[in-house]
Write a protein that holds these residues in place. Structure first.
Motif, short mmCIF file in Angstrom:
data_model
loop_
_atom_site.label_atom_id
_atom_site.label_comp_id
_atom_site.label_asym_id
_atom_site.label_seq_id
_atom_site.Cartn_x
_atom_site.Cartn_y
_atom_site.Cartn_z
N UNK A 138 42.48 35.95 48.65
CA UNK A 138 43.49 36.45 47.73
C UNK A 138 43.86 35.40 46.68
N UNK A 139 42.88 34.58 46.32
CA UNK A 139 43.12 33.66 45.19
C UNK A 139 42.02 33.83 44.16
N UNK A 140 42.40 33.59 42.93
CA UNK A 140 41.47 33.72 41.81
C UNK A 140 40.56 32.50 41.76
N UNK B 32 40.54 44.16 43.61
CA UNK B 32 41.69 43.25 43.56
C UNK B 32 42.19 43.08 42.12
N UNK B 33 43.51 43.02 41.99
CA UNK B 33 44.10 42.81 40.66
C UNK B 33 44.73 41.43 40.60
N UNK B 34 45.00 41.00 39.37
CA UNK B 34 45.72 39.74 39.19
C UNK B 34 46.82 39.95 38.17
N UNK C 81 47.36 34.39 42.47
CA UNK C 81 47.20 35.22 43.67
C UNK C 81 46.72 36.62 43.32
N UNK C 82 45.81 37.13 44.13
CA UNK C 82 45.24 38.46 43.92
C UNK C 82 45.94 39.48 44.82
N UNK D 123 44.86 44.15 35.30
CA UNK D 123 43.70 43.28 35.17
C UNK D 123 43.12 43.12 36.57
N UNK D 124 41.81 43.35 36.69
CA UNK D 124 41.19 43.22 38.01
C UNK D 124 39.98 42.29 37.95
N UNK D 125 39.59 41.81 39.12
CA UNK D 125 38.39 40.96 39.21
C UNK D 125 37.47 41.55 40.26
#
Lengths: 158, 158
Positions: free
Chosen positions: B18-20, A120-122, A133-134, B88-90
Motif C-alpha cells: 500500500x505504498x507508491x 489501487x488509487x492514490x 499511501x495507496x 488517480x490510480x496505479x
C-alpha cells in the motif's frame, strides 16, 4: 503501396486522413489502452508490435507484445479470459490504440487476480515526506493466480 | 527512506503493498492513461517523468512529459483546458497511472480540435490488401486549433 498499414506521408494524412498509418516507437511498439466496453473501466495498459496489431485486427481478440517475454501474447490464452474487441480506435498521431472489449468468464484482466490492473488509487495533495499511501479500490480478488498460472514466472519486474 | 516514492523492494510489496513505488522506464518515463470521469471515454495517452508525476499529485492537475518538446507539460496551460484529477490510480506493477479527470471549458483534450484524441475507429476482420480504412466517431471539432495554438509547431511527428 500494399498491406493493411499506409506509409506515413504527411501530418495532415496521419491526423485528418482515413487510413491506418500506425507509428511504432524505437522498440517497434505502440501502447494499447484496454477498457471494459460496458463499464468504461480501464482494465490494462499494454504494448503491441506490428504482428500483435495485425493479429488483433484479424481475430477481433486482443493480442499484445509481452516485453518481459519478448513474445506475442494472446491475452487470455492461459486463463481463458480472452478480450473480445467491440470497438478499436486509434489516436490523432496514430501511435496508440484504444481497445474497448468484453471479457468472458469471470471478467478479470489482471494477473494478480483483480478485475482491473488498476485496483489501487492514490491521493492528490501536498507531497508527503514518506511514501504516498495507496487505497484498494477493489477489495476482493476474482481469482487466485496460483490456480490459473501455477508457478509460471511473475511478469512484474522490480 | 524519505520522499513520496518508496524504493521497489519485492514483487509482493509492489503488487500487494500500500505504498507508491513507481517504475520509470529506461527513458525515465511511465505511461499515463487519461479518461473522462463522467463518461469513461479515453481522452488521451501520455507519459510522465518523475517531476510530472510529483506535480500531478501535488497540484491535482494533470502534468505530462512532452517527448517532442522534452519538457514538463501542464496540460491546458496554453488552451485553458486543464485536466482536474478526480481520481488517480496505479497499476499492479506500478509502471502506469490512470487519471480520471474533469476538463473545464469546452471539454476538449485533443490538439487537433476533437474532444478525445481517439476520434477514429478501425474495423476488425480479415486484413485487407490495402490500408485499413478509419471511421470518424467524432464528426465535429470542438475548437479550431489555429485559434488556440496559432502557428506553434504541431506535436505530431511522422
Amino acid at each position: 503501396m500494399t498491406g493493411p498499414f499506409a506509409t506515413r506521408e504527411t501530418v495532415k494524412q496521419v491526423e485528418e486522413g482515413d487510413v491506418l498509418a500506425p507509428k511504432f516507437d524505437a522498440n517497434g511498439l505502440l501502447p494499447a489502452v484496454t477498457t471494459d466496453f460496458d463499464s468504461g473501466e480501464l482494465l490494462m495498459h499494454g504494448f503491441m508490435n506490428e504482428t500483435a496489431l495485425k493479429k488483433t485486427i484479424e481475430t477481433g481478440e486482443a493480442h499484445y507484445f509481452s516485453r518481459s517475454q519478448q513474445a506475442i501474447w494472446h491475452k487470455g490464452a492461459t486463463s481463458g479470459l480472452m478480450q473480445e474487441i467491440v470497438e478499436m480506435r486509434i489516436d490523432d498521431d496514430q501511435d496508440c490504440v484504444w481497445l474497448r472489449v468484453r471479457i468472458g468468464g469471470n471478467g478479470a484482466s489482471c494477473h494478480v487476480g483483480y478485475r482491473s490492473c488498476f485496483y489501487r488509487s492514490l491521493p492528490t495533495g501536498a507531497l508527503p515526506e514518506t511514501p504516498v499511501e495507496l487505497t484498494y479500490e477493489e477489495t476482493e480478488k476474482i481469482f487466485d493466480p496460483v490456480d490459473i498460472y501455477g508457478d509460471a514466472p511473475n511478469p512484474t519486474k522490480l
